[in-house]
Write a protein that holds these residues in place. Structure first.
Motif, PDB file in Angstrom:
ATOM      1  N   SER A   1      -6.348  10.848  -8.973  1.00 50.36           N
ATOM      2  CA  SER A   1      -7.023   9.549  -8.837  1.00 50.36           C
ATOM      3  C   SER A   1      -8.243   9.592  -7.929  1.00 50.36           C
ATOM      4  O   SER A   1      -9.201   8.849  -8.148  1.00 50.36           O
ATOM      5  CB  SER A   1      -6.042   8.504  -8.291  1.00 50.36           C
ATOM      6  N   PHE A   2      -8.191  10.429  -6.905  1.00 49.98           N
ATOM      7  CA  PHE A   2      -9.222  10.315  -5.866  1.00 49.98           C
ATOM      8  C   PHE A   2     -10.117  11.546  -5.701  1.00 49.98           C
ATOM      9  O   PHE A   2     -11.003  11.539  -4.872  1.00 49.98           O
ATOM     10  CB  PHE A   2      -8.572   9.906  -4.539  1.00 49.98           C
TER      11      PHE A   2
ATOM     12  N   GLU B  16       0.816  -1.219   0.000  1.00 54.72           N
ATOM     13  CA  GLU B  16       0.000   0.000   0.000  1.00 54.72           C
ATOM     14  C   GLU B  16       0.852   1.273   0.000  1.00 54.72           C
ATOM     15  O   GLU B  16       0.301   2.377  -0.025  1.00 54.72           O
ATOM     16  CB  GLU B  16      -0.909   0.034   1.247  1.00 54.72           C
TER      17      GLU B  16
ATOM     18  N   ASN C   8      -6.582  -1.925  -7.785  1.00 50.58           N
ATOM     19  CA  ASN C   8      -7.603  -1.768  -8.824  1.00 50.58           C
ATOM     20  C   ASN C   8      -7.014  -1.053 -10.046  1.00 50.58           C
ATOM     21  O   ASN C   8      -6.814   0.154 -10.030  1.00 50.58           O
ATOM     22  CB  ASN C   8      -8.769  -0.952  -8.244  1.00 50.58           C
TER      23      ASN C   8
ATOM     24  N   ARG D 219      -5.460   7.421 -13.377  1.00 50.41           N
ATOM     25  CA  ARG D 219      -4.217   7.970 -12.834  1.00 50.41           C
ATOM     26  C   ARG D 219      -3.417   8.587 -13.961  1.00 50.41           C
ATOM     27  O   ARG D 219      -3.664   8.275 -15.129  1.00 50.41           O
ATOM     28  CB  ARG D 219      -3.406   6.866 -12.147  1.00 50.41           C
TER      29      ARG D 219
ATOM     30  N   ASP E 184      -8.279   6.403   2.503  1.00 49.60           N
ATOM     31  CA  ASP E 184      -8.162   6.080   1.079  1.00 49.60           C
ATOM     32  C   ASP E 184      -6.754   6.326   0.550  1.00 49.60           C
ATOM     33  O   ASP E 184      -6.215   5.510  -0.180  1.00 49.60           O
ATOM     34  CB  ASP E 184      -9.194   6.883   0.274  1.00 49.60           C
TER      35      ASP E 184
ATOM     36  N   ILE F 244      -1.757   4.215  -0.459  1.00 49.10           N
ATOM     37  CA  ILE F 244      -3.027   4.032  -1.178  1.00 49.10           C
ATOM     38  C   ILE F 244      -3.641   2.741  -0.659  1.00 49.10           C
ATOM     39  O   ILE F 244      -3.007   1.682  -0.713  1.00 49.10           O
ATOM     40  CB  ILE F 244      -2.810   3.930  -2.706  1.00 49.10           C
ATOM     41  N   HIS F 245      -4.824   2.849  -0.090  1.00 47.35           N
ATOM     42  CA  HIS F 245      -5.449   1.666   0.509  1.00 47.35           C
ATOM     43  C   HIS F 245      -5.554   0.540  -0.519  1.00 47.35           C
ATOM     44  O   HIS F 245      -5.825   0.796  -1.685  1.00 47.35           O
ATOM     45  CB  HIS F 245      -6.837   2.010   1.051  1.00 47.35           C
TER      46      HIS F 245
ATOM     47  N   ILE G  25      -8.533   2.321 -11.623  1.00 47.79           N
ATOM     48  CA  ILE G  25      -8.513   3.676 -11.040  1.00 47.79           C
ATOM     49  C   ILE G  25      -7.760   4.606 -11.987  1.00 47.79           C
ATOM     50  O   ILE G  25      -6.620   4.328 -12.347  1.00 47.79           O
ATOM     51  CB  ILE G  25      -7.797   3.665  -9.674  1.00 47.79           C
TER      52      ILE G  25
ATOM     53  N   ARG H 290      -7.689  -1.492  -1.388  1.00 48.71           N
ATOM     54  CA  ARG H 290      -8.879  -1.658  -2.245  1.00 48.71           C
ATOM     55  C   ARG H 290      -8.776  -0.799  -3.504  1.00 48.71           C
ATOM     56  O   ARG H 290      -9.379  -1.098  -4.516  1.00 48.71           O
ATOM     57  CB  ARG H 290     -10.172  -1.370  -1.479  1.00 48.71           C
ATOM     58  N   HIS H 291      -7.993   0.288  -3.418  1.00 47.12           N
ATOM     59  CA  HIS H 291      -7.744   1.100  -4.624  1.00 47.12           C
ATOM     60  C   HIS H 291      -6.438   0.679  -5.295  1.00 47.12           C
ATOM     61  O   HIS H 291      -6.339   0.645  -6.513  1.00 47.12           O
ATOM     62  CB  HIS H 291      -7.599   2.583  -4.261  1.00 47.12           C
TER      63      HIS H 291
ATOM     64  N   LEU I  67     -14.606  10.146  -0.411  1.00 41.40           N
ATOM     65  CA  LEU I  67     -13.309   9.543  -0.113  1.00 41.40           C
ATOM     66  C   LEU I  67     -12.577  10.434   0.881  1.00 41.40           C
ATOM     67  O   LEU I  67     -12.972  11.583   1.126  1.00 41.40           O
ATOM     68  CB  LEU I  67     -12.483   9.382  -1.398  1.00 41.40           C
TER      69      LEU I  67
END
Ligand SMILES: *Cc1c(COP(=O)(O)O)cnc(C)c1O
Length: 423
Positions: free
Chosen positions: A115-116, A98, A265, A270, A236, A258-259, A268, A261-262, A214
Motif C-alpha cells: 500500500s505504501f 487506526e 481512504n 491494497r 504513515d 495505519i494513519h 489506497i 488519513r490513509h 511516506l
C-alpha cells in the motif's frame, strides 16, 4: 539517578515499586528449582498466567458452540479483532480505528509495503537503517525487486559513523534530505534490535514528509517497550509483533497501525481479502471489494482467535499497569543495569555498552559488546540461570522488562558479571 550496588538497595527498590505485583501475573521459567533471571523479554516475553484461561475459554466455546462461536458469547469471533483495538491503540498512541491485530509481522510489513511503497518515476527509493533485522531487509529487498528495481540502487542505508555504534538523527535527516526527490519511502525500525537504540520517530517522519516521502516503522522492539504517539507523530504506517515485549506467545499475532488519513481512504491500493470487506455485507458473498473503514480494511483472513485470545489477556495487563508507568519504571531499571555495568570498571576493549546512554534513546535493552570470549560468557550465564540472548558477532542483549523484572534480578546479573570480570 543515584543507585547503590547492594542487594539490600535492590530489594528496597522492589519494595517501593508500585508495579511489583505484576511479576506474580507471569510464569517465570525455573532453573534448579529457582526463578531464572529472565532478561530476554526482547526476544520472547513471558507467559501471562491469565493466558491459559483465555485460550481455554475459546477452546470451550469452540467445543460447545462450534460455528456458532462466530456470533455468540462475550467476544464473538466475527468481530474479535475489534475487542483488541482500544488497548492496542493506547499502547502505540493511536486512534482505535487506526489499528488492527492480524497475521504476523513480516506478512503485515509486506501488506503495508504493497500500500505504501508505490514507486513513481524517479521517486522509487527506500531509506532504511543499516543492519536492520534481516526479515525487514529481505522484505524491502524483495519489494524493490518486485517493482523491477535493484536493491543496491533502490535501498539507501544509513549507517553509524566510523567508530560509532548507533545512528545520529541528524545523519538520518540529512540523508533523507539529500535523496529528497528520489525517496518514495522511509522505513526503519522504531528500536534497532541489535543496539537497542530508539530512533526519533517524530523527527524522521517529519523529515520524510518534508521531501514528499511516506514513512513507516517496524516496532517489533518498540511495542510494549517505549511510549509512542504514532498518530500525533503523523507516522504513515507501522507494524509490530506481539511475542516480544507484548508477551503474547511464540509466533503470536501482530499489530498494524495505519494513519487515519490513509486508513479511511478506500482508494489506497491494497491486497484484499474477505475479512477486509465491509462487514455488513460480507456474507452476501458478492463481487466487488468495498474496504471496511480504518485499518480493519486491510484484513485478509478471518481472525486467528487462539493467538488473539492470548494477546487479549496480555493487553489487559498492559492496560492495568499503564505503559507510562511501565516506562517510568523501565528508565530506572535500565539505569540501574547501566550503573552496575559501570561499576565493573572494564576498559572499552573488554566490555562496552553500545546502547545509547540518553534515556530517551533507549528502552529496556542494553546491548553489551563483549570483545573477548563473549560467546563463552553468554553460555556461562545461561548455564547459571540467566536467560539472555546472543547476537552475532559479539553482543549479549540484556533486557530487564518493567512488567516482570526486578531490581534484584538486575543486581544478581551485575554480581555475576562482577565475579566474571574481576576474578
Ligand atoms: C523479531 C523481528 C522480526 C520477526 O519477524 P516475524 O515475522 O515475527 O517472524 C522482524 N523484524 C524485526 C525488526 C524484529 O525485531
Amino acid at each position: 539517578m543515584s543507585f547503590q550496588n547492594t542487594l539490600a538497595y535492590a530489594q528496597s527498590q522492589d519494595q517501593a515499586d508500585p508495579l511489583r505485583s505484576f511479576r506474580d501475573q507471569y510464569h517465570i521459567p525455573q532453573h534448579n528449582g529457582k526463578d531464572t533471571v529472565y532478561l530476554c523479554g526482547n526476544s520472547l516475553g513471558l507467559q501471562p498466567k491469565s493466558a491459559r484461561a483465555a485460550l481455554e475459554n475459546e477452546m470451550v466455546k469452540w467445543a460447545e458452540l462450534g460455528v456458532e462461536g462466530h456470533f455468540t458469547g462475550d467476544n464473538p469471533w466475527f468481530t474479535y479483532h475489534a475487542a483488541l483495538a482500544p488497548a492496542t491503540a493506547r499502547l502505540v498512541g493511536a486512534k482505535p480505528e487506526e489499528v488492527v491485530v492480524m497475521n504476523q509481522l513480516t506478512v503485515n510489513l509486506h501488506l503495508m509495503l504493497v500500500s505504501f511503497y508505490r514507486p513513481q518515476g524517479k521517486r522509487y527509493k527506500i531509506l532504511t537503517e543499516a543492519g536492520a533485522f534481516p526479515s525487514d531487509q529481505y522484505a524491502l529487498e524483495s519489494q524493490v525487486k518486485f517493482h523491477g528495481f535493484q536493491p543496491d540502487d533502490a535501498i539507501i542505508e544509513v549507517a553509524p559513523r566510523a567508530g560509532e555504534h548507533t545512528l545520529r538523527t541528524e545523519d538520518i535527516v540529512n540523508t533523507i534530505q539529500q535523496h529528497g526527490e528520489e525517496l518514495a519511502l522511509v522505513m526503519m525500525g522504531g528500536v534497532n534490535y541489535y543496539t537497542g537504540q530508539v530512533f526519533d520517530m517524530a523527527a524522521i517522519t517529519q523529515a520524510a514528509h518534508g521531501v514528499g516521502a511516506l514513512c513507516g516503522f517496524d516496532l517489533a522492539h518498540a511495542a510494549g517497550n517505549v511510549t509512542m504517539q504514532l498518530h500525533d507523530w503523523d507516522v504513515d504506517f507501522a507494524v509490530w509483533c506481539t511475542y516480544k515485549y507484548l508477551n503474547s506467545g511464540p509466533g503470536g499475532t501482530s499489530g498494524v497501525f495505519i494513519h487515519e488519513r490513509h486508513a479511511h481512504n478506500p482508494e489506497i491500493p491494497r491486497f484484499a481479502g474477505w475479512w477486509g470487506h465491509d462487514q455488513n455485507v460480507r456474507f452476501q458473498m458478492k463481487k466487488g471489494f468495498t474496504p471496511m473503514p480504518g485499518a480493519d480494511g486491510w484484513q485478509l483472513s478471518n481472525g486467528q482467535i487462539l493467538p488473539m485470545a492470548v494477546h487479549k489477556a496480555s493487553l489487559e495487563l498492559f492496560d492495568e499497569a499503564g505503559i507510562e508507568n511501565l516506562w517510568a519504571k523501565s528508565e530506572r531499571l535500565t539505569g540501574y543495569l547501566e550503573f552496575l555495568i559501570k561499576e565493573l570498571n572494564q576498559p572499552k576493549e573488554a566490555l562496552e555498552v553500545i546502547t545509547p546512554a540518553e534515556p530517551s534513546a533507549r528502552g529496556c535493552q542494553l546491548s553489551l559488546l563483549v570483545h573477548q570470549n563473549g560467546r563463552q560468557l553468554f553460555e556461562t550465564l545461561m548455564a547459571n540461570g540467566f536467560i539472555l540472548d546472543w547476537r552475532e558477532p559479539n553482543v549479549i542483549r540484556v533486557a530487564p522488562t518493567p512488567m516482570y523484572n526486578t531490581f534484584e534480578d538486575v543486581h544478581r546479573f551485575g554480581q555475576f558479571l562482577a565475579a566474571h570480570f574481576n576474578k
